[in-house]
Design a protein around this motif. Structure first.
Motif, mmCIF file in Angstrom:
data_model
loop_
_atom_site.group_PDB
_atom_site.id
_atom_site.type_symbol
_atom_site.label_atom_id
_atom_site.label_comp_id
_atom_site.label_asym_id
_atom_site.label_seq_id
_atom_site.Cartn_x
_atom_site.Cartn_y
_atom_site.Cartn_z
ATOM 1 N N GLN A 1 0.824 -1.209 0.000
ATOM 2 C CA GLN A 1 0.000 0.000 0.000
ATOM 3 C C GLN A 1 0.862 1.265 0.000
ATOM 4 O O GLN A 1 0.541 2.252 -0.689
ATOM 5 C CB GLN A 1 -0.927 -0.002 1.212
ATOM 6 N N TYR A 2 1.956 1.252 0.726
ATOM 7 C CA TYR A 2 2.852 2.415 0.733
ATOM 8 C C TYR A 2 3.491 2.621 -0.632
ATOM 9 O O TYR A 2 3.585 3.741 -1.139
ATOM 10 C CB TYR A 2 3.933 2.249 1.808
ATOM 11 N N MET A 3 3.904 1.543 -1.271
ATOM 12 C CA MET A 3 4.577 1.672 -2.554
ATOM 13 C C MET A 3 3.639 2.217 -3.638
ATOM 14 O O MET A 3 4.075 2.911 -4.555
ATOM 15 C CB MET A 3 5.184 0.332 -2.958
ATOM 16 N N PHE A 4 2.342 1.912 -3.525
ATOM 17 C CA PHE A 4 1.385 2.521 -4.441
ATOM 18 C C PHE A 4 1.298 4.035 -4.233
ATOM 19 O O PHE A 4 1.004 4.779 -5.172
ATOM 20 C CB PHE A 4 -0.007 1.915 -4.243
ATOM 21 N N ALA A 5 1.522 4.467 -3.015
ATOM 22 C CA ALA A 5 1.376 5.885 -2.673
ATOM 23 C C ALA A 5 2.737 6.563 -2.507
ATOM 24 O O ALA A 5 2.865 7.559 -1.792
ATOM 25 C CB ALA A 5 0.567 6.014 -1.382
ATOM 26 N N PHE A 6 3.738 6.067 -3.187
ATOM 27 C CA PHE A 6 5.117 6.500 -2.969
ATOM 28 C C PHE A 6 5.307 7.983 -3.282
ATOM 29 O O PHE A 6 4.625 8.571 -4.128
ATOM 30 C CB PHE A 6 6.053 5.669 -3.850
#
Length: 928
Positions: free
Chosen positions: A795-800
C-alpha cells in the motif's frame, strides 16, 4: 495613524512578508514543469462552424478562433485546468475541456463575439482523464475517459484485486450536473482494459466507442526461476546463448505470446503450463449511449479484441458505421537490436508497425499496415530517402468526410497528414504514396477537424504548439498560426528528437517515442540485447551491505554488462534527473568518465548517462548514423526536464493511511535484506541534492546499484510509478514463502513488476525478502505480522513519494451560489500552498471583468494589477458572492504561480495592466 501600534506593526510585517514572498516566487517563476501529456482531441468546431476551439496544453488554456472565408482569427483565450488534452463544443457557446493533470473537466461559457469566456463549473473525475464526446438522445450526455483510480473518485480502486477493469468512462447529463463538489455523474462504466484513452460516437449519438490506451498484445513473461539453466539445448533461453565474443549470456526470463491455443516463445515452444492468467486483450468497447443509464453493450458485441498494442484515436464512418482505430503494433515477441551478424536477424528498423484497424458491425477486426511499401530486409539508408518519405509514423487523430469516402489521418511522427479512400483502406488495396500525403510545416500533428463547408482541415501541431490550416482541394497547407507557448526553447528544440520518425529511422516509421509513448512507457517487455555487442565493465557505485555480511556488496556476482541482457520492461523517460544511471542495469552511465560524486559526477551525471543512448538510433531504429553531438545535447536538455505527475493514490493533503504509514515505517526502519531496510537501497529523501531545484529528491533510488539475488545485477530503480503497473495477477512460480497461484483467469495486463515484468504484484515482489534460514536470515518473518507487513508495504509503494505533491493540479470553481460546497476544497488548496507544496492561483471574472490572482502566503493574494493592494483570501471569496463572479482556484507546480496567475508571458507587466493598456499579455514584446 500611530505606526507604533502593535496591530499596525503586525499588519505591515505581514504585508512586507507577503511582498517578499511574491518576489521570491517571481524569481523562481521561470521554471516550467514539463509533463509531456499526449493530446487526444485538441480541436473542436462549434456546431454552427463559426468557431474553432483549441487546447493550449503547455499554457493551460482554451484558445478561441473565429472561422471565416479568409481563415482563422484568434479572438480569445480562457484559463482552464493543467495540461488540457481534449475539447468538445456542446453548443456554440458552451465548451468542455478535459484537463489531464488536474483530473478535471472545465465547462467554459464563451462570450458573444468569442472574445473570451469563463469556466462556470469544474467537474472532478478519475485520474488522468483523456477524452470527451457528447452522445445519447440530443447529444446531451458527456462521456469522459479516465483511469480507474484517483483522489476525486470516491471509490476504492482495489489495486490488489484480480480480474477487474482499470478503465473508466464517466457519464454526465450536461443539463443536470448536480450540486456536489465535482458534479454528480449519471454513471461510471468500468471496462475490462488498462487505462483508457480515445472515444468516438456514432453520428446519431446512439453508440459510443471507448478504447484502452496501452491495450497490450497478449504477451507475458515466464519468470527466470521456471526457465532451465543451460540455454536452448536443454529447453532454456532461446539461442544464441553467447555473444560474438563467445561469452555466456546470463540466465534470464523468456517472453511468450498467446497464439490462440498456447503461450509460445520465439521458437514456438509452449510454456502454457507456467502461465496462470489469460489475456482476452479487449481493446475497444461499445457503449449504449441512450440506455438509462448508459452501459456497455451486452455479449460479444460489447468489445473488440486484437486491435493493436497502443491505441491512439478513433473515428466512426458516418455512412457505413465502421470504426477506424489508429494504433501501433509492437513486435516484442521477437528479439534483439544490432546488425544481426551473429544471429542473422534482429528487430533493427522494424520494432512497430503503424496501423489503422477497421472494426466492422459484425465484430470483425481488420488491421491495415500503413507502411506496406517498406522493405524491412534492407537497412539502413540515410534519410530522407524514397522509402522513408512515403512512411507515416504513429497515427493519431482522424476525421472522416460526411460522405464516408475519405479518411484524414494525423501522423504524429511524420509531420504529415495521410489521405485515404476508405474503400481502399478497408479492402487493403491502398498503395502508400506521397501523393496522398499532406506536408505540415509544424511537427507532431496530434488532432484535426474537418471544415467541409470551406474545404479546410485544421490541424494542431504539438512540436511548435500551432495550428495548420489545410486546403483539402489542393492538399496543401495554406496557413500556420502559432499559439502562445510558455515552454523554454530547450523543450521546443529538443522534443522532435523523441518523436520524429522521419529523422530517427531509415524507414521513416520508428522513433524513441514508439516505445516511450509521450515520454512514458508502453507497458510491455522487450528483449533488446545485442549478440554482436561486447561485455563492458560496470563502474557504478554499489550499496554496501551490513557489517555482519562481510565487505563484498556483490557477494561475488559478476556485475559486468553483458550485451544479451534478456527481457526487460520498457522504462519511463519521466523524472530521470537526479536519479543516476539509466536502464534497469544502469548500463547507460557516466561512471567511467569521472569520479562518481553527488550530484552530477560520474555515474550520477544524468546528461552523460542519457547520451549513452545515442547508439540505439542505429542499432535499434536503423538510422544511418548517430545523432550529432549538438543534436544529442538538445535531446538531453529536453528529456531531463520531463517530470512525473503527482501520485494519484496518496491523499491530497499528503498524508498516508494507517496501512500506508505502517508500510512506510517498515520500509524505512526494518532490516529485511543484506543491505538493511528497504530504504537502504530504495532511498527516500524529497530534498536530496537541494541545489538541483525542482529536480531535487530521491524517490526510491540515489543512483547506486545493489545485490538482490537476481541474475542481473541491477541499478536500484525508483518507485514513483508502481500504481501504473497494476493489472497482472497470477504467478506460475513460488516466491519467498508465497506459493504458486492457481489459474486466476482473465486479467488486463500481462506485464507486472520487477525489471522484466514477470512478478505480477507488489505483494509477491515483497515476498522476495521473506525470511530464509540460509539465504535471508534477516528477512520478513513467515508470520501473520510478516504477512501484514508485506501488505502494508504494498500500500505504501502505491502511494510512494514523487517530485510533486498530490495537490498539484487540483482545482475547484467558486461561484456566487456554491461557497458552502467549494469552501472546504479551497481551504485544502490554501493549506497545501502554505505548506509549500504548490503555487495557488485563482482565475475568473466578475461580469466582463477578468481577474487573476496568485497566493503569496499569510492568507493574502496578489492581483494581476500591480497598483492594487494584496487581497485577503476571505475578501476574495466574498467578492465572488457579492459580484456574481466565477473564480477557479488551481494548485500549480511550485515556481509557476506568477506565470499562470498574473503574468502570462513573464515580461514583468501583469496581465490586468496589459489588458487595460491594450497590449498583449501573451507577447513579451508587447507591453505598456
Amino acid at each position: 495613524m500611530n505606526p507604533r501600534h502593535p496591530a499596525v506593526r503586525r499588519g505591515v510585517a505581514r504585508a512586507l512578508s507577503a511582498a517578499l514572498l511574491l518576489l521570491s516566487v517571481t524569481a523562481s517563476a521561470q521554471h516550467f514543469t514539463v509533463f509531456e501529456s499526449g493530446q487526444v482531441r485538441p480541436l473542436s468546431l462549434s456546431p454552427n462552424g463559426q468557431w474553432l476551439f483549441a487546447v493550449n496544453t503547455p499554457d493551460n488554456r482554451l484558445e478561441i478562433f473565429q472561422v471565416g472565408t479568409s481563415g482563422l482569427t484568434h479572438t480569445g483565450s480562457v484559463p482552464v485546468g493543467l495540461e488540457p488534452v481534449a475539447v468538445a463544443a456542446r453548443t456554440h457557446d458552451e465548451v468542455w475541456v478535459v484537463n489531464h493533470l488536474s483530473d478535471s473537466v472545465s465547462i467554459v461559457r464563451v462570450d458573444s463575439g468569442g472574445h473570451g469566456g469563463a469556466v462556470t463549473r469544474t467537474l472532478l473525475v478519475g485520474d488522468e482523464p483523456r477524452d470527451i464526446v457528447f452522445a445519447g438522445t440530443g447529444k446531451k450526455r458527456a462521456f469522459i475517459t479516465a483511469a480507474h483510480r484517483g483522489q476525486n473518485t470516491g471509490f476504492d480502486p482495489r489495486l490488489t484485486t484480480p480480474g477487474i477493469g482499470r478503465a473508466d468512462v464517466w457519464v454526465f447529463d450536461s443539463e443536470s450536473l448536480g450540486a456536489t463538489l465535482g458534479g454528480t455523474p449519471l454513471t461510471r462504466i468500468t471496462l475490462f482494459g488498462d487505462t483508457p484513452r480515445a472515444l468516438a460516437a456514432t453520428p446519431d449519438g446512439s453508440r459510443v466507442y471507448a478504447a484502452a490506451f496501452h491495450s497490450g498484445n497478449r504477451t507475458t513473461v515466464i519468470h527466470e526461476s521456471l526457465v532451465p539453466n543451460g540455454g536452448e539445448s536443454v529447453g532454456g533461453v532461446p539461442g544464441p546463448n553467447v555473444n560474438h565474443q563467445g561469452l555466456a549470456a546470463p540466465e534470464v526470463s523468456v517472453i511468450v505470446k498467446y497464439n490462440g491455443a498456447d503461450w509460445v516463445d520465439v521458437l514456438n515452444r509452449p510454456w502454457t503450463s507456467y502461465v496462470r492468467l489469460s489475456l482476452p486483450d479487449k481493446d475497444v468497447f461499445a457503449i449504449s449511449a441512450t440506455a438509462n443509464p448508459p452501459v456497455q453493450v451486452a455479449g460479444a458485441a460489447g468489445s473488440y479484441a486484437g486491435v493493436g498494442t497502443i491505441l491512439f484515436n478513433m473515428a466512426v464512418n458516418p455512412v457505413s458505421g465502421k470504426v477506424y482505430v489508429s494504433n501501433t503494433e509492437a513486435r516484442n515477441d521477437l528479439r534483439f537490436e544490432g546488425p544481426g551478424t551473429l544471429l542473422g536477424s534482429t528487430l533493427r528498423g522494424h520494432l512497430h508497425e503503424s496501423r489503422i484497424t477497421v472494426l466492422g458491425s459484425a465484430g470483425s477486426v481488420v488491421p491495415r499496415h500503413l507502411n506496406s511499401h517498406i522493405n524491412y530486409a534492407a537497412c539502413c539508408a540515410a534519410t530522407p530517402n524514397t522509402e522513408s518519405e512515403k512512411s507515416l509514423a504513429q497515427p493519431t487523430g482522424m476525421s472522416v468526410t460526411s460522405d464516408g469516402a475519405t479518411l484524414y489521418v494525423a501522423a504524429f511522427g511524420s509531420s504529415k497528414l495521410g489521405v485515404y479512400a476508405t474503400s481502399a483502406l478497408e479492402a487493403g488495396t491502398f498503395v502508400p504514396s506521397t501523393a496522398n500525403q499532406i506536408e505540415l510545416s509544424g511537427g507532431g500533428p496530434t488532432g484535426l477537424v474537418l471544415d467541409e463547408a470551406r474545404n479546410r482541415l485544421y490541424v494542431l501541431t504539438r512540436f511548435d504548439n500551432a495550428i495548420s490550416v489545410v486546403n483539402t482541394t489542393t492538399k496543401t497547407e495554406v496557413a500556420h498560426l502559432s499559439l502562445f507557448n510558455p515552454e523554454p526553447p530547450s523543450v521546443v528544440q529538443g522534443r522532435p528528437f523523441l518523436y520524429d520518425a522521419r529523422s530517427s529511422s531509415s524507414h521513416g516509421d520508428s522513433s524513441c517515442g514508439s516505445c516511450h509513448i509521450f515520454g512514458d512507457f508502453d507497458s510491455i517487455t522487450w528483449d533488446l540485447g545485442n549478440p554482436d555487442g561486447n561485455v563492458t565493465a560496470n563502474g557504478n557505485p554499489i550499496v554496501p551491505v551490513l557489517a555482519e555480511f562481510g565487505t563484498d556488496p556483490t557477494f561475488g556476482q559478476d556485475t559486468a554488462f553483458h550485451p544479451m541482457k534478456g527481457p526487460l520492461s520498457t522504462q519511463s523517460l519521466r523524472g530521470m534527473a537526479n536519479q543516476g544511471p539509466m536502464h534497469w542495469r544502469g548500463d547507460r552511465t557516466g561512471g567511467s568518465a569521472a569520479p562518481s560524486l553527488q550530484p552530477n559526477g560520474g555515474a550520477f551525471d544524468e546528461v552523460a548517462a542519457f547520451k549513452q543512448f545515442n547508439p540505439a538510433f542505429m542499432d535499434l531504429l536503423g538510422r544511418s548514423a548517430q545523432l550529432t553531438t549538438a543534436e544529442m545535447q538538445k535531446f538531453s536538455d529536453f528529456i531531463l526536464q520531463v517530470a512525473y505527475p503527482p501520485n494519484p493514490i496518496r491523499n491530497l493533503d499528503n498524508s498516508l493511511t494507517s496501512s500506508q504509514q505502517a508500510g512506510r515505517d517498515f520500509f524505512v526502519n526494518t532490516t529485511s535484506f543484506f543491505q538493511g531496510s528497504c530504504e537502504a537501497c530504495h532511498r527516500v529523501d524529497i530534498n536530496a541534492n537541494p541545489g538541483e531545484g525542482p529536480f531535487k529528491g530521491f524517490f526510491g533510488t540515489d543512483g547506486k546499484s545493489s545485490f538482490d539475488a537476481e541474475p542481473l545485477f541491477p541499478k536500484v530503480p525508483h518507485l514513483r510509478n508502481m500504481y501504473q503497473k497494476v493489472g497482472m495477477f497470477g504467478a506460475g512460480f513460488p516466491f519467498g514463502n508465497t506459493p504458486t497461484d492457481p489459474f486466476l483467469g482473465d486479467q488486463v495486463r500481462g506485464i507486472g513488476f520487477n525489471s522484466d515484468g514477470a512478478i505480477p504484484t507488489l505483494f509477491l515482489f515483497n515476498s522476495g525478502f521473506d525470511f530464509h534460514p540460509i539465504f535471508n536470515a534477516v528477512g520478513i518473518p513467515d508470520t501473520p505480522a510478516g504477512f501484514q507487513a508485506k501488505k502494508d508495504l504494498e500500500q505504501y509503494m502505491f502511494a510512494f513519494e514523487t517530485n510533486l505533491a498530490p495537490i498539484v493540479g487540483q482545482q475547484v470553481t467558486l461561484t456566487s451560489t456554491n461557497a458552502t460546497v467549494a469552501g472546504p476544497r479551497i481551504d485544502l488548496l490554501v493549506a497545501r500552498a502554505n505548506a509549500g507544496e504548490c503555487d495557488l492561483v485563482a482565475k475568473g471574472r466578475a461580469g466582463t471583468y477578468e481577474m487573476g490572482f496568485v497566493y503569496v502566503g499569510s492568507g493574502l493574494f496578489k492581483t494581476d494589477r500591480a497598483a492594487l493592494p494584496l487581497v485577503p483570501a476571505a475578501s476574495l471569496r466574498s467578492a465572488v458572492a457579492a459580484n456574481h463572479g466565477l473564480l477557479t482556484y488551481t494548485c500549480t507546480p511550485p515556481g509557476s504561480g506568477v506565470r499562470v496567475g498574473i503574468d502570462r508571458d513573464l515580461d514583468g507587466f501583469f496581465d490586468g495592466d496589459e489588458r487595460t493598456a491594450g497590449t498583449n499579455p501573451a507577447n513579451p514584446a508587447s507591453h505598456p
